[in-house]
Write a protein that holds these residues in place. Sequence first.
Motif, short mmCIF file in Angstrom:
data_model
loop_
_atom_site.label_atom_id
_atom_site.label_comp_id
_atom_site.label_asym_id
_atom_site.label_seq_id
_atom_site.Cartn_x
_atom_site.Cartn_y
_atom_site.Cartn_z
N ALA A 121 53.15 40.23 36.48
CA ALA A 121 52.53 40.90 37.63
C ALA A 121 52.64 42.40 37.44
O ALA A 121 53.57 42.89 36.80
CB ALA A 121 53.19 40.47 38.93
N ASP A 122 51.72 43.13 38.01
CA ASP A 122 51.73 44.59 37.96
C ASP A 122 52.27 45.10 39.29
O ASP A 122 51.58 45.02 40.32
CB ASP A 122 50.33 45.12 37.70
CG ASP A 122 50.29 46.64 37.73
OD1 ASP A 122 51.17 47.24 37.09
OD2 ASP A 122 49.42 47.20 38.40
N THR A 123 53.48 45.64 39.30
CA THR A 123 54.10 46.10 40.55
C THR A 123 53.49 47.40 41.06
O THR A 123 53.74 47.78 42.21
CB THR A 123 55.62 46.31 40.33
OG1 THR A 123 55.81 47.23 39.24
CG2 THR A 123 56.30 45.00 39.99
N PRO A 129 46.27 51.45 43.51
CA PRO A 129 45.17 50.48 43.44
C PRO A 129 43.94 51.08 42.77
O PRO A 129 43.81 52.30 42.62
CB PRO A 129 44.89 50.17 44.91
CG PRO A 129 45.31 51.40 45.63
CD PRO A 129 46.50 51.92 44.87
N GLN A 130 43.06 50.21 42.35
CA GLN A 130 41.81 50.66 41.74
C GLN A 130 40.99 51.44 42.77
O GLN A 130 40.76 50.97 43.89
CB GLN A 130 41.00 49.45 41.25
CG GLN A 130 39.68 49.79 40.60
CD GLN A 130 39.86 50.34 39.20
OE1 GLN A 130 40.97 50.38 38.68
NE2 GLN A 130 38.77 50.78 38.59
N PRO A 131 40.58 52.68 42.46
CA PRO A 131 39.80 53.47 43.43
C PRO A 131 38.50 52.77 43.82
O PRO A 131 37.79 52.23 42.97
CB PRO A 131 39.53 54.78 42.69
CG PRO A 131 40.56 54.84 41.61
CD PRO A 131 40.82 53.42 41.21
N TYR A 132 38.22 52.80 45.10
CA TYR A 132 36.98 52.20 45.60
C TYR A 132 35.83 53.19 45.33
O TYR A 132 35.92 54.36 45.71
CB TYR A 132 37.09 51.91 47.09
CG TYR A 132 35.94 51.12 47.65
CD1 TYR A 132 35.95 49.73 47.59
CD2 TYR A 132 34.86 51.74 48.24
CE1 TYR A 132 34.89 48.99 48.12
CE2 TYR A 132 33.80 51.02 48.76
CZ TYR A 132 33.83 49.64 48.70
OH TYR A 132 32.79 48.91 49.21
N PRO A 133 34.75 52.75 44.70
CA PRO A 133 33.65 53.67 44.34
C PRO A 133 32.78 54.03 45.55
O PRO A 133 31.63 53.61 45.64
CB PRO A 133 32.87 52.88 43.28
CG PRO A 133 33.09 51.46 43.66
CD PRO A 133 34.49 51.38 44.21
N VAL A 197 38.13 42.55 47.65
CA VAL A 197 38.20 42.27 46.22
C VAL A 197 39.06 43.31 45.52
O VAL A 197 39.88 43.00 44.64
CB VAL A 197 36.78 42.22 45.61
CG1 VAL A 197 36.86 42.19 44.09
CG2 VAL A 197 36.03 41.00 46.12
N HIS A 198 38.92 44.57 45.91
CA HIS A 198 39.70 45.65 45.29
C HIS A 198 41.18 45.52 45.58
O HIS A 198 42.01 46.03 44.82
CB HIS A 198 39.18 47.01 45.77
CG HIS A 198 38.20 47.64 44.84
ND1 HIS A 198 36.94 47.13 44.65
CD2 HIS A 198 38.28 48.72 44.03
CE1 HIS A 198 36.29 47.87 43.77
NE2 HIS A 198 37.09 48.84 43.37
N ARG A 199 41.53 44.87 46.69
CA ARG A 199 42.94 44.74 47.05
C ARG A 199 43.54 43.43 46.55
O ARG A 199 44.73 43.19 46.76
CB ARG A 199 43.10 44.84 48.57
CG ARG A 199 42.71 46.20 49.13
CD ARG A 199 43.59 47.31 48.57
NE ARG A 199 43.18 48.63 49.04
CZ ARG A 199 42.40 49.45 48.38
NH1 ARG A 199 41.91 49.09 47.19
NH2 ARG A 199 42.08 50.64 48.87
N SER A 200 42.74 42.58 45.92
CA SER A 200 43.27 41.31 45.41
C SER A 200 44.09 41.55 44.15
O SER A 200 43.83 42.49 43.40
CB SER A 200 42.13 40.33 45.13
OG SER A 200 41.26 40.86 44.14
N ARG A 201 45.06 40.71 43.91
CA ARG A 201 45.96 40.90 42.76
C ARG A 201 45.24 40.58 41.46
O ARG A 201 44.42 39.66 41.39
CB ARG A 201 47.20 40.03 42.91
CG ARG A 201 46.94 38.53 42.88
CD ARG A 201 48.25 37.75 42.89
NE ARG A 201 48.04 36.32 43.01
CZ ARG A 201 47.73 35.52 42.00
NH1 ARG A 201 47.58 36.04 40.79
NH2 ARG A 201 47.57 34.22 42.18
N PRO A 202 45.53 41.31 40.40
CA PRO A 202 44.90 41.03 39.10
C PRO A 202 45.53 39.82 38.43
O PRO A 202 46.71 39.53 38.63
CB PRO A 202 45.17 42.32 38.31
CG PRO A 202 46.43 42.87 38.90
CD PRO A 202 46.38 42.51 40.36
N ASP A 203 44.74 39.12 37.67
CA ASP A 203 45.20 37.97 36.88
C ASP A 203 45.41 38.46 35.45
O ASP A 203 44.44 38.72 34.73
CB ASP A 203 44.17 36.85 36.94
CG ASP A 203 44.69 35.56 36.35
OD1 ASP A 203 45.91 35.49 36.08
OD2 ASP A 203 43.90 34.63 36.17
N LEU A 204 46.67 38.61 35.05
CA LEU A 204 47.00 39.23 33.77
C LEU A 204 47.41 38.20 32.73
O LEU A 204 47.95 37.15 33.07
CB LEU A 204 48.14 40.25 33.95
CG LEU A 204 47.91 41.33 35.01
CD1 LEU A 204 49.11 42.25 35.09
CD2 LEU A 204 46.64 42.11 34.73
#
Length: 351
Positions: A121-123, A129-133, A197-204
């Motif tokens: 997981a990425d803490t 978070p990924q910037p929202y465009p 979607v931007h706030r969902s956790r990444p699947d690494l």
Amino acid sequence: MTGAALVGLVMVPLFGAFLCAAPLVARPTVRFGVRVPPEYAEAAVIRRERRGYQWRSAVVAICCTAAVIAVVGHRPWWPGRLILVVEILADFGCFWLARQRITRVKSAEGWFAGRRQTVVADTSWRTRPQPYPVGWLIPAAAVIVSTVIIGVVRYPHLPVYLGSGGDRVATSPFSVFAVVVSQVYVTGMWAGLLVLVHRSRPDLDTADPAASLRGYRKALGAYARAGLILLACIDLSLLLYGLQRWQVYPDGTILLPAPVVFGLASFLVTAVRAGRERVPTAGAATATDRDDDRFWKAGLLYVNRDDPGLLVSARFAVGWTPNFGNPTAWLLIAGFIAVPAGLVIIKLVGA
């Protein structure tokens, strides 16, 4: 040819091509919804089922495209959409068949036996978070503002009734500006869903989490930009509908779906390209991802009550899917349903 018929004519081959290419953009450790160790990513059964799926899905796409070409222009609007539904169901049937065969071999040969299964997981995802465009919302906003200006200018010159036949309604502020209400509604709902979607956790990937996270961020940015372009195209189609209703130009029904078709095609192309770029090279690793197939129903629906995540990476092609075990996810599902349902309600009220 009506706009609805044109949608069916374009969407059937478009979706056929996308579903045929879907296995090419899936993660190497997730094949047809089945989690596999990196060294089994190109196992004989996987190569065989991938070829078989692509041949079967290509035949489905060709047959459905031929069918929609045969009926377009000669039937009501619904055959094209029915053929699209049949095409999607047939392709998912091909997906399920490949999944069942890979699962049987995986179980018989014990691909995960004796392996150390881990989860990464990425803490920093919550803190950075990924910037929202936000800037990519400008085209949709510009279309809405243009619609308002044109509507205000045309309102004093409109006849007593708008439309014709069964679509004929009395001219009123709501019936005239229902197009603007629809644009604002769709834009707000779609932009809000993209925030989730931007706030969902990444699947690494366990093998290389850092590279996997970089690829995830890049893909997420590409999806968001393409999604907001699609949103602007939807608003543009609504503007064209308004121009037709306001008698700015003659009946141009065939043009109405053109922006949406273009936006959706751009989105699908972006999804395929971004998905292929984020696929890491499968190789030897000291640990493997957790074998979590039991949480995936038919390899498509994720149901895990112990996972607080709202959205997870989809196992078919690219994108995200709700965690159906999370009660909050049902609000997200309701949001997806509310978009088309709300447009229908707005149209009925305006009539």
